[in-house]
Motif scaffolding. Structure first.
Motif, PDB file in Angstrom:
ATOM      1  N   MET A   1      51.745  40.642  38.402  1.00  0.00           N
ATOM      2  CA  MET A   1      50.564  39.587  38.003  1.00  0.00           C
ATOM      3  C   MET A   1      49.199  40.374  38.248  1.00  0.00           C
ATOM      4  SD  MET A   1      49.860  35.812  38.807  1.00  0.00           S
ATOM      5  CE  MET A   1      48.499  34.795  38.269  1.00  0.00           C
ATOM      6  N   PHE A   2      48.909  40.646  39.265  1.00  0.00           N
ATOM      7  CA  PHE A   2      47.545  41.112  39.409  1.00  0.00           C
ATOM      8  C   PHE A   2      47.411  42.746  39.158  1.00  0.00           C
ATOM      9  CE2 PHE A   2      47.841  37.446  42.259  1.00  0.00           C
ATOM     10  CZ  PHE A   2      47.022  36.541  41.803  1.00  0.00           C
ATOM     11  N   GLU A   3      48.275  43.388  38.797  1.00  0.00           N
ATOM     12  CA  GLU A   3      48.477  44.847  38.229  1.00  0.00           C
ATOM     13  C   GLU A   3      47.591  45.755  39.414  1.00  0.00           C
ATOM     14  OE1 GLU A   3      46.786  44.449  34.602  1.00  0.00           O
ATOM     15  OE2 GLU A   3      48.542  44.251  33.306  1.00  0.00           O
ATOM     16  N   GLY A   4      47.744  45.360  40.795  1.00  0.00           N
ATOM     17  CA  GLY A   4      46.850  46.387  41.467  1.00  0.00           C
ATOM     18  C   GLY A   4      45.511  46.089  41.715  1.00  0.00           C
ATOM     19  N   ARG A   5      44.888  45.172  40.902  1.00  0.00           N
ATOM     20  CA  ARG A   5      43.604  44.667  41.130  1.00  0.00           C
ATOM     21  C   ARG A   5      42.673  45.772  41.058  1.00  0.00           C
ATOM     22  NH1 ARG A   5      46.242  43.382  45.802  1.00  0.00           N
ATOM     23  NH2 ARG A   5      44.569  44.490  47.128  1.00  0.00           N
ATOM     24  N   ALA A   6      42.712  46.486  40.117  1.00  0.00           N
ATOM     25  CA  ALA A   6      41.849  47.562  39.860  1.00  0.00           C
ATOM     26  C   ALA A   6      40.506  46.805  39.199  1.00  0.00           C
ATOM     27  CB  ALA A   6      42.190  48.745  38.884  1.00  0.00           C
ATOM     28  N   PRO A   7      39.322  47.277  39.521  1.00  0.00           N
ATOM     29  CA  PRO A   7      38.102  46.725  38.694  1.00  0.00           C
ATOM     30  C   PRO A   7      38.219  47.187  37.335  1.00  0.00           C
ATOM     31  CG  PRO A   7      37.575  47.901  40.839  1.00  0.00           C
ATOM     32  CD  PRO A   7      38.965  48.254  40.593  1.00  0.00           C
ATOM     33  N   GLY A   8      37.615  46.201  36.702  1.00  0.00           N
ATOM     34  CA  GLY A   8      37.454  46.443  34.785  1.00  0.00           C
ATOM     35  C   GLY A   8      38.697  46.215  34.253  1.00  0.00           C
ATOM     36  N   THR A   9      39.854  45.646  34.854  1.00  0.00           N
ATOM     37  CA  THR A   9      40.977  45.430  34.116  1.00  0.00           C
ATOM     38  C   THR A   9      41.373  43.979  33.984  1.00  0.00           C
ATOM     39  OG1 THR A   9      42.322  45.381  36.202  1.00  0.00           O
ATOM     40  CG2 THR A   9      41.734  47.665  35.026  1.00  0.00           C
ATOM     41  N   ALA A  10      42.388  43.680  33.360  1.00  0.00           N
ATOM     42  CA  ALA A  10      42.861  42.266  33.268  1.00  0.00           C
ATOM     43  C   ALA A  10      43.175  41.840  34.702  1.00  0.00           C
ATOM     44  CB  ALA A  10      44.263  42.172  32.573  1.00  0.00           C
ATOM     45  N   GLY A  11      43.624  42.796  35.643  1.00  0.00           N
ATOM     46  CA  GLY A  11      43.864  42.193  36.944  1.00  0.00           C
ATOM     47  C   GLY A  11      42.847  41.828  37.733  1.00  0.00           C
ATOM     48  N   GLU A  12      41.615  42.388  37.336  1.00  0.00           N
ATOM     49  CA  GLU A  12      40.602  41.709  37.994  1.00  0.00           C
ATOM     50  C   GLU A  12      40.171  40.316  37.685  1.00  0.00           C
ATOM     51  OE1 GLU A  12      35.502  42.266  38.098  1.00  0.00           O
ATOM     52  OE2 GLU A  12      36.842  44.007  37.527  1.00  0.00           O
ATOM     53  N   ASP A  13      40.210  40.091  36.387  1.00  0.00           N
ATOM     54  CA  ASP A  13      40.094  38.619  35.977  1.00  0.00           C
ATOM     55  C   ASP A  13      41.007  37.593  36.636  1.00  0.00           C
ATOM     56  OD1 ASP A  13      38.195  39.814  34.195  1.00  0.00           O
ATOM     57  OD2 ASP A  13      39.591  39.771  32.319  1.00  0.00           O
ATOM     58  N   ARG A  14      42.110  38.046  36.823  1.00  0.00           N
ATOM     59  CA  ARG A  14      43.103  37.339  37.395  1.00  0.00           C
ATOM     60  C   ARG A  14      43.003  37.153  39.058  1.00  0.00           C
ATOM     61  NH1 ARG A  14      47.134  40.774  34.728  1.00  0.00           N
ATOM     62  NH2 ARG A  14      47.441  39.811  32.515  1.00  0.00           N
ATOM     63  N   THR A  15      42.523  38.277  39.502  1.00  0.00           N
ATOM     64  CA  THR A  15      42.408  38.153  41.094  1.00  0.00           C
ATOM     65  C   THR A  15      41.009  37.274  41.351  1.00  0.00           C
ATOM     66  OG1 THR A  15      42.911  40.421  41.374  1.00  0.00           O
ATOM     67  CG2 THR A  15      41.673  39.519  43.007  1.00  0.00           C
ATOM     68  N   ILE A  16      39.944  37.337  40.546  1.00  0.00           N
ATOM     69  CA  ILE A  16      38.779  36.559  40.659  1.00  0.00           C
ATOM     70  C   ILE A  16      39.023  35.190  40.324  1.00  0.00           C
ATOM     71  CG2 ILE A  16      36.692  35.958  39.706  1.00  0.00           C
ATOM     72  CD1 ILE A  16      35.919  39.059  39.291  1.00  0.00           C
ATOM     73  N   GLY A  17      39.950  34.661  39.463  1.00  0.00           N
ATOM     74  CA  GLY A  17      40.306  33.518  39.010  1.00  0.00           C
ATOM     75  C   GLY A  17      41.033  32.771  40.216  1.00  0.00           C
ATOM     76  N   TYR A  18      41.868  33.439  40.696  1.00  0.00           N
ATOM     77  CA  TYR A  18      42.568  33.006  41.998  1.00  0.00           C
ATOM     78  C   TYR A  18      41.677  32.707  43.241  1.00  0.00           C
ATOM     79  CZ  TYR A  18      45.941  32.943  45.980  1.00  0.00           C
ATOM     80  OH  TYR A  18      46.187  32.767  47.153  1.00  0.00           O
ATOM     81  N   ILE A  19      40.835  33.861  43.685  1.00  0.00           N
ATOM     82  CA  ILE A  19      39.881  33.481  44.710  1.00  0.00           C
ATOM     83  C   ILE A  19      38.925  32.310  44.542  1.00  0.00           C
ATOM     84  CG2 ILE A  19      38.134  34.588  45.928  1.00  0.00           C
ATOM     85  CD1 ILE A  19      39.388  37.550  45.327  1.00  0.00           C
ATOM     86  N   VAL A  20      38.369  32.292  43.370  1.00  0.00           N
ATOM     87  CA  VAL A  20      37.397  31.121  43.145  1.00  0.00           C
ATOM     88  C   VAL A  20      38.069  29.825  43.150  1.00  0.00           C
ATOM     89  CG1 VAL A  20      36.122  30.041  41.138  1.00  0.00           C
ATOM     90  CG2 VAL A  20      35.852  32.455  41.484  1.00  0.00           C
ATOM     91  N   GLY A  21      39.459  29.580  42.375  1.00  0.00           N
ATOM     92  CA  GLY A  21      40.050  28.588  42.853  1.00  0.00           C
ATOM     93  C   GLY A  21      40.436  28.171  43.941  1.00  0.00           C
ATOM     94  N   GLU A  22      40.952  28.961  45.121  1.00  0.00           N
ATOM     95  CA  GLU A  22      41.166  28.658  46.173  1.00  0.00           C
ATOM     96  C   GLU A  22      40.075  28.519  47.022  1.00  0.00           C
ATOM     97  OE1 GLU A  22      44.388  28.585  47.728  1.00  0.00           O
ATOM     98  OE2 GLU A  22      44.768  28.657  45.688  1.00  0.00           O
ATOM     99  N   TRP A  23      39.011  29.192  46.882  1.00  0.00           N
ATOM    100  CA  TRP A  23      37.704  28.889  47.460  1.00  0.00           C
ATOM    101  C   TRP A  23      37.085  27.265  47.292  1.00  0.00           C
ATOM    102  CZ3 TRP A  23      34.481  34.146  47.989  1.00  0.00           C
ATOM    103  CH2 TRP A  23      35.191  34.888  48.905  1.00  0.00           C
ATOM    104  N   ALA A  24      37.181  26.769  45.868  1.00  0.00           N
ATOM    105  CA  ALA A  24      36.592  25.603  45.333  1.00  0.00           C
ATOM    106  C   ALA A  24      37.655  24.618  46.141  1.00  0.00           C
ATOM    107  CB  ALA A  24      36.989  25.461  43.972  1.00  0.00           C
ATOM    108  N   LYS A  25      38.705  24.914  46.193  1.00  0.00           N
ATOM    109  CA  LYS A  25      39.709  23.840  46.880  1.00  0.00           C
ATOM    110  C   LYS A  25      39.276  23.875  48.355  1.00  0.00           C
ATOM    111  CE  LYS A  25      43.586  25.417  45.406  1.00  0.00           C
ATOM    112  NZ  LYS A  25      45.177  25.778  45.186  1.00  0.00           N
TER     113      LYS A  25
END
Length: 452
Positions: A1-25
């Motif tokens: 899902m996160f494709e190894g979390r490389a900067p500048g990829t779709a994996g970054e977008d998914r990673t950031i979305g997850y972190i923001v969601g968890e921190w907001a909760k």
């Protein structure tokens, strides 16, 4: 899902979305006044060498090196330089740390390691930049045994990334093998071993060679923005001082060649484990009695590319650096089992060390003070903040048991094998989460910690 979390990829977008969601909760909020809520843009430039050539003339006559003796990369998409005078500069700087030769519009050939000066000299990247700042048109670093040629060639065949704000390097830079260097020196009438020995003198001033070089490089260049994630847990009684928790979210992305069964470097230990602990710490500090001081949370990008996200935050912080009473970095945390002593990278300030000792002792943990962890101080994000005067600590069990750490570094580290599995040691990670909750509460307590 996160494709190894490389900067500048779709994996970054998914990673950031997850972190923001968890921190907001967890009750965290965006930093007031930020231009992009939750996010700090980190402008980066990615480069990948496509083609390169290096030809030499010795005393006006063509001299061909053996194939694969030089690796070049260009600063721009296409660079071609002709008739560059070649100068061997030894370590590039003298014993006082100043450029030791006239390199303007020349090709400087420089030694890699710092011997015999050790820590008295800047590292090779800094020395290479100093030569570029002095006007060198090109810089070639001699790859000695400390820089294995095959590994270097494979690494530079891939993509490299630098901060967009970084100083411009020489138009062309690269590496030359020790064998190719000695062959070139011999043809020029010099002895390579003798030149390297002469360079060990603190007052060495370089040796101009009867050699010119034609260098060309074609490079694919991509500019893009990656992002740090920044959030705040407002304190109950803020006093102008703040605690900062940080850890890097990025990893290597799709890292194996096509055809491999598993191509993704997921980085479960490095550093999904640290982000998981950051989220848990945010949830626990955000519930129950609110700490006195503001507590900031920072998930950095591009740590794997040279602490680039942390350096970006340090140069343009969301909270004034002078207000950060301590920065607590969390990285590679799921290695040691329960009961492992606590090692601290960045220790040495008695007041801070006393807080770590007190919190660890109350949790039933001992301290590891043998100093082995100190070797990693420049290899983690806290270094970027420490260089700006912020007291930065990385405390936990992973850097206490060097046998376990070296086993990880020699096996799954930066490989597709760093995946989540039942073999990952979660007991020590859970204890380290408890430790950081305790440290956060201690440093955010205005009565317990007056603030430094």
């Amino acid at each position: 899902m996160f494709e190894g979390r490389a900067p500048g990829t779709a994996g970054e977008d998914r990673t950031i979305g997850y972190i923001v969601g968890e921190w907001a909760k967890a009750g965290l909020v965006p930093v007031p006044g930020s231009k992009t809520p939750w996010l700090q843009p980190v402008p980066l430039i990615e480069a990948q060498a496509l083609a390169a050539s290096a030809t030499f003339k010795v005393k006006g006559r063509d001299f061909a090196l053996e194939d694969d003796g030089v690796i070049l990369t260009g600063r721009e998409a296409a660079v071609a330089l002709a008739d560059l005078p070649v100068v061997f500069v030894g370590y590039g700087v003298d014993g006082a740390g100043k450029v030791n030769a006239d390199v303007k519009d020349k090709l400087a050939v420089m030694l890699f390691d710092n011997a015999p000066f050790g820590d008295k000299l800047p590292r090779y990247r800094e020395r290479r930049q100093m030569l570029a700042d002095a006007g060198a048109a090109g810089v070639l670093v001699i790859a000695t045994d400390a820089l294995p040629w095959a590994q270097l060639r494979d690494a530079l065949a891939g993509k490299t990334t630098r901060a967009a704000s970084a100083k411009a390097g020489a138009p062309i830079s690269g590496f030359i093998s020790l064998e190719a260097t000695d062959a070139l020196f011999r043809k020029a009438g010099e002895d390579g071993a003798a030149l390297r020995e002469a360079a060990r003198s603190a007052d060495y001033r370089g040796t101009a060679l009867p050699v010119t070089a034609d260098l060309a490089a074609t490079t694919a260049v991509r500019a893009y923005d990656s992002h740090n994630v920044v959030a705040k847990l407002p304190g109950a009684r803020p006093d102008g001082k703040a605690v900062l928790f940080l850890g890097h979210w990025d990893h290597l992305g799709i890292c194996a060649p096509e055809g491999e069964a598993d191509r993704i470097c997921n980085g479960a230990v490095d550093n999904a484990s640290g982000i998981a602990v950051l989220i848990e710490v945010a949830k626990r500090l955000g519930s129950g009695v609110r700490p006195d001081r503001d507590i900031y949370f920072l998930a950095t990008t591009a740590e794997e590319m040279g602490l680039l996200g942390a350096h970006r935050f340090a140069s343009d912080p969301s909270v004034p650096l002078k207000d950060i009473t301590v920065a607590l970095n969390i990285d590679t945390i799921a290695i040691s089992p329960r009961g492992t002593p606590v090692a601290t990278i960045g220790r040495g300030k008695p007041a801070y060390d006393a807080v770590v000792r007190e919190v660890a002792t109350k949790l039933g943990r001992k301290l590891d003070e043998d100093g082995e962890a100190d070797a990693f101080i420049q290899r983690q994000d806290g270094w970027a903040l420490g260089a700006k005067g912020v007291t930065s600590l990385m405390a936990g069990g992973s850097f206490s048991d060097m046998t376990l750490l070296q086993k990880f570094l020699g096996s799954d580290y930066h490989k597709p094998g760093d995946n989540y599995s039942e073999a990952i040691e979660l007991g020590g990670a859970a204890e380290d989460a408890d430790l950081h909750v305790g440290l956060g509460r201690a440093f955010a307590d205005t009565k317990r910690w007056p603030g430094k």
